[in-house]
Motif scaffolding. Structure first.
Motif, short mmCIF file in Angstrom:
data_model
loop_
_atom_site.label_atom_id
_atom_site.label_comp_id
_atom_site.label_asym_id
_atom_site.label_seq_id
_atom_site.Cartn_x
_atom_site.Cartn_y
_atom_site.Cartn_z
N PRO A 1 3.04 2.88 -9.74
CA PRO A 1 2.46 1.57 -9.53
C PRO A 1 2.42 1.20 -8.05
O PRO A 1 3.27 1.66 -7.28
N LEU A 2 1.44 0.38 -7.65
CA LEU A 2 1.31 -0.02 -6.27
C LEU A 2 2.29 -1.15 -5.97
O LEU A 2 2.29 -2.17 -6.66
N PRO A 3 3.12 -1.00 -4.94
CA PRO A 3 4.10 -2.05 -4.63
C PRO A 3 3.44 -3.38 -4.27
O PRO A 3 3.97 -4.44 -4.56
N THR A 4 2.26 -3.31 -3.65
CA THR A 4 1.58 -4.55 -3.25
C THR A 4 0.58 -5.03 -4.29
O THR A 4 0.15 -6.18 -4.23
N PRO A 8 -6.52 -0.59 -0.18
CA PRO A 8 -5.75 0.65 -0.03
C PRO A 8 -4.27 0.39 0.17
O PRO A 8 -3.88 -0.71 0.57
N ALA A 9 -3.46 1.39 -0.08
CA ALA A 9 -2.02 1.28 0.12
C ALA A 9 -1.50 2.61 0.64
O ALA A 9 -1.87 3.67 0.13
N LEU A 10 -0.67 2.56 1.66
CA LEU A 10 -0.09 3.75 2.26
C LEU A 10 1.42 3.58 2.30
O LEU A 10 1.93 2.65 2.93
N ARG A 11 2.13 4.49 1.64
CA ARG A 11 3.59 4.44 1.63
C ARG A 11 4.09 5.27 2.82
O ARG A 11 3.79 6.46 2.93
N GLY A 16 7.60 1.17 5.37
CA GLY A 16 7.41 0.77 3.98
C GLY A 16 5.97 1.01 3.54
O GLY A 16 5.31 1.94 3.99
N THR A 17 5.47 0.14 2.69
CA THR A 17 4.10 0.27 2.18
C THR A 17 3.17 -0.65 2.97
O THR A 17 3.43 -1.84 3.10
N ILE A 24 -3.17 0.25 8.43
CA ILE A 24 -3.11 1.67 8.07
C ILE A 24 -3.70 2.52 9.19
O ILE A 24 -3.14 3.55 9.58
N ILE A 25 -4.85 2.08 9.72
CA ILE A 25 -5.50 2.83 10.81
C ILE A 25 -4.58 2.87 12.03
O ILE A 25 -4.41 3.93 12.67
#
Length: 277
Positions: A1-4, A8-11, A16-17, A24-25
């Protein structure tokens, strides 16, 4: 599951996420992943200018095209998301996303932006068409905007144009203008063939089955059937709750007849048309 809960989501290991695209960039650039590393100062300035143009002139009209235009939303976008999102979330999420995009446009254009459809058509869509034309002129006959290698601007432009080019929109005012710009169409098609060769087909259709896949589901995961049953039960509860809240299903007490009092039973109220979510 996505924490946020958002894409997009990057761990990451240290931060953190991260869920905001620009963050992210920035994080990837700190890790030496930078598609713009070889760009000149002039090309970097062009990138900033076109990114600003896309976000200001094109993105709001794309949101309107997919999420606010009634015909496109009902016949394409909502149907597309409802068929893709797992049950029972497909009953609720498309409508919630529609409302979120509507509020976003209200912040950009003001609360009364929908009152003047003629202005919306003449000014906002005209500016979006001009934006596409400028992109076409800047691209010219090049493979990418800055030569033979893709940069961050190519990723952004492709992400905006490819859905518009490929979607089967019943109301395609902006889509028709994009299709008239042949170099932009070839540009999207080329990127699809280079980086998404499975587009339009099942990428796993020809893949060999993994060892042990011919065993029973119970052997692979002894709790799988229990999880599936719980998912079905949760879905039924959600549907019944939605039905009661919307008035589709009601509880009626039966009258006393010669045979005695009848039990309480749910009665379905017939509707001529389904309520739109």
């Amino acid at each position: 599951p996505l924490p946020t809960g958002h894409l997009p989501a990057l761990r990451t290991r240290d931060e953190g996420t991260i869920s905001k695209p620009q963050q992210i960039i920035t994080h990837l650039r700190k890790q030496k992943y930078n598609a713009d590393y070889d760009l000149s100062a002039t090309q970097s300035a062009d990138t900033l200018a076109f990114v600003s143009l896309l976000e200001e002139k094109l993105l709001p009209v794309l949101i309107h095209t997919f999420w606010v235009d009634a015909k496109n939303y009902v016949e394409h976008t909502r149907k597309w998301y409802a068929e893709t999102i797992p049950f029972p979330l497909n009953f609720f999420l498309p409508n919630a996303m529609h409302k979120r995009h509507l509020k976003r446009l209200q912040l950009i254009w003001g609360d009364d932006y929908m009152e003047d459809e003629e202005k919306l058509e003449k000014e906002l869509y005209r500016e979006a068409r001009e934006c596409l034309t400028l992109l076409s002129q800047r691209l010219g006959s090049q493979k990418f905007f800055f030569g033979d290698s893709p940069a961050s601007l190519d990723a952004l432009v492709f992400s905006r144009l490819a859905p518009l080019l490929k979607a089967k929109l019943p109301n395609g005012k902006l889509q028709q203008h994009l299709k008239s710009l042949q170099n932009l169409c070839n540009y999207c098609t080329s990127i699809l063939s280079l980086y998404f060769p499975w587009d339009g087909g099942d990428p796993l259709s020809g893949a060999p089955r993994a060892a042990g896949t011919d065993g029973s589901e119970a052997e692979e995961d002894p709790h799988k059937r229990r999880k599936q049953l719980l998912s079905v039960l949760v879905g039924l509860v959600a549907m019944l709750g939605y039905a009661f809240l919307s008035g589709i299903v009601s509880i009626q007490r039966g009258s006393v007849g010669p045979a005695g009092r009848q039990p309480v039973a749910p009665a379905l109220e017939e509707e001529e048309e389904e309520e739109e979510e």
